[in-house]
Design an enzyme around this catalytic site. Sequence first.
Site, short mmCIF file in Angstrom:
data_model
loop_
_atom_site.label_atom_id
_atom_site.label_comp_id
_atom_site.label_asym_id
_atom_site.label_seq_id
_atom_site.Cartn_x
_atom_site.Cartn_y
_atom_site.Cartn_z
N HIS A 13 3.24 6.86 24.96
CA HIS A 13 2.14 7.35 24.44
C HIS A 13 1.28 6.45 23.78
O HIS A 13 1.66 5.92 22.73
CB HIS A 13 2.80 8.50 23.57
N HIS A 15 -2.73 4.68 22.81
CA HIS A 15 -4.19 4.94 22.87
C HIS A 15 -4.74 3.37 22.95
O HIS A 15 -4.38 2.45 21.96
CB HIS A 15 -4.90 5.46 21.49
N LEU A 16 -5.35 2.85 24.04
CA LEU A 16 -5.82 1.80 24.09
C LEU A 16 -7.51 1.52 23.91
O LEU A 16 -7.94 0.24 23.83
CB LEU A 16 -5.82 1.01 25.55
N ARG A 17 -8.11 2.52 23.76
CA ARG A 17 -9.49 2.85 23.57
C ARG A 17 -10.03 2.08 24.84
O ARG A 17 -9.66 2.06 25.76
CB ARG A 17 -10.01 1.85 22.33
N ASN A 41 -8.31 10.10 25.61
CA ASN A 41 -9.30 10.70 24.53
C ASN A 41 -10.31 9.72 24.16
O ASN A 41 -10.40 9.30 22.74
CB ASN A 41 -8.64 11.39 23.21
N LYS A 98 -3.02 15.73 29.84
CA LYS A 98 -3.05 15.73 28.50
C LYS A 98 -3.69 17.03 27.89
O LYS A 98 -4.85 17.09 28.08
CB LYS A 98 -3.29 14.39 27.80
N HIS A 135 -0.30 17.55 22.65
CA HIS A 135 -0.67 17.37 21.23
C HIS A 135 -0.28 18.71 20.75
O HIS A 135 -1.16 19.62 20.62
CB HIS A 135 -1.93 17.03 20.98
N HIS A 173 4.78 12.98 20.18
CA HIS A 173 4.84 12.33 18.80
C HIS A 173 5.42 13.59 17.79
O HIS A 173 4.51 13.85 17.02
CB HIS A 173 3.46 11.97 18.27
N LEU A 218 -2.09 12.03 12.96
CA LEU A 218 -2.02 13.36 13.38
C LEU A 218 -0.86 13.54 14.59
O LEU A 218 -0.98 12.55 15.36
CB LEU A 218 -3.19 13.94 13.45
N ASP A 246 2.18 6.30 20.09
CA ASP A 246 1.04 6.70 19.68
C ASP A 246 0.27 5.76 18.75
O ASP A 246 -0.46 6.13 17.85
CB ASP A 246 1.21 7.91 18.68
N HIS A 250 -7.87 2.11 14.96
CA HIS A 250 -9.27 2.39 14.51
C HIS A 250 -9.68 1.13 13.37
O HIS A 250 -8.98 0.87 12.44
CB HIS A 250 -9.30 3.65 13.39
N ALA A 262 -7.82 9.45 11.84
CA ALA A 262 -6.28 9.70 11.83
C ALA A 262 -5.67 8.64 12.98
O ALA A 262 -6.40 8.45 14.16
CB ALA A 262 -5.74 10.98 12.35
O1 DOR Z 1 -3.11 10.03 14.68
C1 DOR Z 1 -3.63 10.15 15.79
N1 DOR Z 1 -4.49 9.42 16.28
N2 DOR Z 1 -3.37 11.15 16.45
C2 DOR Z 1 -3.72 11.72 17.34
O2 DOR Z 1 -3.39 12.52 18.25
C3 DOR Z 1 -5.05 10.70 17.92
C4 DOR Z 1 -4.81 9.58 17.57
C5 DOR Z 1 -6.05 8.78 18.02
O3 DOR Z 1 -6.69 8.76 19.06
O4 DOR Z 1 -6.84 7.96 17.13
ZN ZN Z 2 -1.91 10.17 20.50
#
Ligand code: DOR
Ligand code: ZN
Length: 355
Positions: A13, A15-17, A41, A98, A135, A173, A218, A246, A250, A262
């Site tokens: 799980h 997130h690479l952006r 996402n 997802k 999620h 998560h 989250l 996860d 940011h 989050a």
């Molecule tokens: O904390 C989180 N950040 N929870 C998520 O479900 C998404 C993630 C994000 O993409 O920033």
């Molecule tokens: Zn996530």
Amino acid sequence: MKSLTLTRPDDFHLHLRDQPFLEVTVPPTAKHFARALVMPNLQPPITTLEKLGYYKKRILAAAEGYDFTPLMTLYLTEQSDPMEIKRGFAEGLVTAVKIYPQGATTHSEAGVRDLKKTDAVFQVMEQIGMPLSIHGEVVDPAIDIFDREKVFLERVLAPLRADFPALKIILEHITTKEAVDFVTEAQGPIAASITAHHLHLDRNDLLAGGIRPHFYCLPIVKRAEHKEALIEAATSGNPKFFLGTDSAPHAQAAKETACGCAGVYSAPVALGAYLEVFEQRGALDRFEAFASFYGADFYGLPRNPGKITMVKEDLEVPEFFVYGCEVVMPFRSEAKVAWKPKGDQLFKEEDWEEE
Ligand code: DOR
Ligand code: ZN
């Protein structure tokens, strides 16, 4: 010096952006993990095979020089086409779908509001054995944010399990004792990913003595007793629980503000942070299976051929990393993590050994 050599792990799980951030986000993961399940996402989200194919290419370009495979996910919407999903899975382009309940988290605006509308997708996925990554939080504003995962289990997950008994489900998560119990007891193919930060943090860490926005994620971190249940699940040797960081970067300014985003950016330190917990619990002998076997087995993927050696040596975590025109604060910023890859020069040469 103490060290641990294990099969190269997978992060199920992540997130690479997207560009211009991939040069920052890909190497820390590629250095530690052979594969990662990349969350879709983005804004706009990865909802079609075409977008997914180009996104994968951008990730691979940023991973040049590393032996790293991104495993791609498609973002489910109420308009998703079951036949497109089936084709993507058959071609090996898509590993999982997802679900983001609409409004639950970062960039979930295009997510699913009414699960009945995606029944046709679930039917096909159940038939072809394709994993559904969830999620697991309700978005009902009447439900307290600390209860949203627990209520999701009752309102959404239990009926989904009953309607699609053979669907492969990953509850992502997890953060509560209730989720641990649900996954442990549920029938059919179901598993859960567990993050490093949820093994380290409870809500006092987030809120007592000052609010710490870099611990805001989250699902939100819960009471200490829930953290304890997660540690027990992760270190138990139950193959239903496996590693998924996860890691979700940011920029600092988006976290340290009146309405902060989050996400915990853990990728540079996650493997060591998990190891700390397993060591504290006397469970280092169970770490390899949690990090490198159970996830691959559940997803029906081969286990990785290479090895990584982690040494018990302080990793000094920088205060921040440059992130486009801004900076991102990592988990354990300006602190130490007790384990690091052998010969570590964070973000430089690959240092795992092939078998
Ligand atoms: O904390 C989180 N950040 N929870 C998520 O479900 C998404 C993630 C994000 O993409 O920033
Ligand atoms: Zn996530």
